[in-house]
Each structure stands twice: as C-alpha cells, then as structure tokens.
Design an enzyme around this catalytic site. Sequence first.
Site, PDB file in Angstrom:
ATOM      1  N   SER A   1     -16.146   6.841  13.727  1.00 10.61           N
ATOM      2  CA  SER A   1     -17.539   6.371  13.701  1.00 10.61           C
ATOM      3  C   SER A   1     -18.078   6.049  12.311  1.00 10.61           C
ATOM      4  CB  SER A   1     -18.455   7.400  14.367  1.00 10.61           C
ATOM      5  OG  SER A   1     -18.351   7.306  15.768  1.00 10.61           O
TER       6      SER A   1
ATOM      7  N   LYS B   1     -19.590   2.653  11.787  1.00 12.88           N
ATOM      8  CA  LYS B   1     -20.994   2.287  12.012  1.00 12.88           C
ATOM      9  C   LYS B   1     -21.747   1.977  10.717  1.00 12.88           C
ATOM     10  CE  LYS B   1     -21.339   4.741  16.402  1.00 12.88           C
ATOM     11  NZ  LYS B   1     -20.491   5.887  16.675  1.00 12.88           N
TER      12      LYS B   1
ATOM     13  N   SER C   1     -24.838   9.408  16.038  1.00 11.82           N
ATOM     14  CA  SER C   1     -23.638   8.576  16.154  1.00 11.82           C
ATOM     15  C   SER C   1     -23.502   7.968  17.539  1.00 11.82           C
ATOM     16  CB  SER C   1     -22.377   9.398  15.825  1.00 11.82           C
ATOM     17  OG  SER C   1     -21.291   8.553  15.528  1.00 11.82           O
TER      18      SER C   1
END
Length: 446
Positions: free
Chosen positions: A62, A65, A125
């Site tokens: 993640s 991102k 997240s």
Amino acid sequence: MKKFICVLCALCVLLGAATLPAGAISFSNNVVTRSKSILMVNRDIGQVVFEQDADEKRYPASTTKIMTYIVAYEHIDDIENTRIPIKKSVLDKLKGTDSSSANLADHVGKKMSAIDLLYSMMVPSGNDAALTLADYVGDGDIDKFVDMMNEKADELGCENTHFMNPDGLHDDDHYTTARDLYKITTYALTLPHFFEISNTTEYKCEGDEYALTTTNYLIDQYRGGEYYYQYAEGVKTGTTDEAGRCLVTTASADGNSYILILLGAPYKAGEMEEYYTFTDAADLFRWALVDLQMQTIKSTQTPICEAKVKLAWGRDKVTLVPEKNLNAVMPKDLTPENIVVETNVDEVISAPLRTDTPVGTAAVYYVDTKTGDKQIVATVNLVPSENLDRSGILAVLDVIGTIFRSYWFIVIIVAILLILAGYVIAGKIHRNRQRKRRKVKKYRNF
C-alpha cells in the site's frame, strides 16, 4: 494554477537533487534490522546516510498509494469541493481480496469530497478509496489511471518502478525500489495537503459517525503502544504476504530531519505478524538523531593543495581552497583520519587567477576506520586562495618560448638548416669545379 504548482514542485525537487552531495554514504552502525531494503536520507540536504539493497525491486504493497495520491491530486482541480460518486461496481472489484477498507460501502449511491477520499485512502489505507479516485480521474477506466501513475514515475526518474494498480494489491509485475519510492515520496511531500493527510492519526469524513484511524502505529500515541515513536511523522504503511511489511516515514528532532524507506520486513498472515518496520524505523531514527550531525567538512578557508603557477611575477605557487563550504551529515566522532581528499588539478596553471574561477576539483571521501570502506562525500571545485595577475613580460617570454618549443617552429628551423646546408654543400661543389677548370686551363697554356 494547479498544474503550475505541480510543475513548480517538480522543478524544486529536480533542482534540489542537483545541489545534493555527490555521494551516497552508508554509515556503519549497530542497529539490527529485519527489513530487506532500506534507504535513509537526511531531508535537509538530501544526503543518504544509510542504505541496504536500495535498488532491489520489491513489492510495495500500500505504499503504492503515495503515487495514487500524486496522480489524483494533480488531476482534480479542487479537492475540497469536487464531489465524487461512490460506485458499487468499483467497490465490487475488491471482493475476495481481503482488502483494507475505509467503509466506502456505507456511501454507495452518494458522493464524497475528493479530500475525504484522500484521507480515506491514506489514513486507514482504504483500497476502496484508492479505486474510487482512480475510477474518477481515469474517466471510468482504472487502467488509464495506472498508465498515469507509470508516466509520473518515469517523469520523476524512477528507473525500476512499474505499477499495475492504484491500491498495491499483489501483482508480480507491480514493483518499485526503496530509492525510487524515495523519489516518489520526496515529490509527494512538496504537494499541498499531503504531509498533513499522511500524518493524520484520526479523521472523520463528512456524514460519518465513526472516525477513520491510521495504520501507522509509529505516529499514533494512543493506539501505537510500544511501536509509537514520538519524533516520527507520516507517511504510509503497506502489507501483503508477498511484499511483507513496508513503511515510508519521516522523523525530525533538534533541527535534523530524515526520511526512511523500509521494504520487505518479515510478515505472514496468521504466522508472523510483528511490525518489524516500526521497530526498524525507531531504531534507525534514534541512531541517526543521536550519532550523526551536520558538519562543515571543508570550508572556503581550508587549504587543499598547492599548484605550480606560471606568468605571475615573483610567484611560482598558489594555495587552492574549496569554492564553497562543503557541509555534510557525518558521525559526531568524526576525526581527520576519516576524511581523504583526492585532487584533480593541472600540473601547472597560468595567471591571471581569480578567487571566483575554478582551476580544478577535489573528490572528498569518508573512510570508515572500522571497515576500511571508502565512500565519496562530494566533488568540489577548487579556486585560488588569492588573486594573481599576469606579468606582461613573462607572458611575452612565454609566447616566445612556446614558439621555440612548437612542432612547426622546429620543422621550419630544420628545413632552414637543411636548405643552408644544401646551399653550403652546393657552393663548395661549385667552387671545387671552378678550381678544376682553372687547373685545366693553366695546363693547356703550358
């Protein structure tokens, strides 16, 4: 205006990178880490202070991102007032992926502000928020958004990065490196709202009853427990079985600031779930903030070497010094034995010489006395410590000397000597012939 700001940010990052120290020093330390790839950089001057397999391709999970934020921010004109529809068809793409969520399912059929979606993506997240932003910016085509991510990576000079999605779910062809992720994050930190959002531990979206909470225990004083580190700020966590634990974070204390990229710490759902990235980060930050400090390695008053000089009346040598102060982050116990300088200067330099005009360079190295490793700190220009004027008389004599030493001058002189020699020989031959004729004539008269 949004595009202008983004272009300006990119220029600032590129110009900043151009003025950084030339070297990337990885100082030895006693920190025991579990992350596979590590890159730690002093944010004040962009100097690497520790790295480990920073150019190995890793799955970013993640931390992807961070790039999703960049592309979304740069393509949404007004993130505070733009309202984005929450589509069930988009959220359904995450079914069966065991994705982290920001509970956007509660907003299906409604609209959320872009800034609420950015918080929903970065704080807990939320993969659902990442896909929703990608779908909106890509005009209903998430693959189009991913193409934008890869284009931005190329623009930022990421040579070993390729994205396949905006959320970081595992794909064999979805990878980056610690060094590339540093470039991405450094750029993101120049964008409005990014640091504020990424350093938020609790956020409530418009209309929500419950607040979103951060996945980053390193910055969460109330939920972080033993993983909380008081000087840490932001940025993004990431976890999958294939990627392991990943973390991008910063820390500042006593006027020093660092950014740290950690990839590939051990993790296996249900088997090994310790947060090694948080412990690695805290230990590395403690080491850097305690044992390292900014120091002036060489100043404009530091003699580096002497150079022979010609054409300066009464002077045959001049002292060379750095053009600018060389400041670098170094161990606090730095000694002269740790610094080695190698110069690159012509054997003889000619006057006139000016203190603002470089006449050579010096490579400055840090030598670890424990390991013997030699690492470059920077390459600096060398300038004369004083101005020296050119002597007209010496200049004329030098020109004459140069002429006398030149190849063509020697060729011409040799040619002239050969001609003269030929003339002398021809004359001698002619005189000999004349004498013989006179002898013959005299004999006949008898």
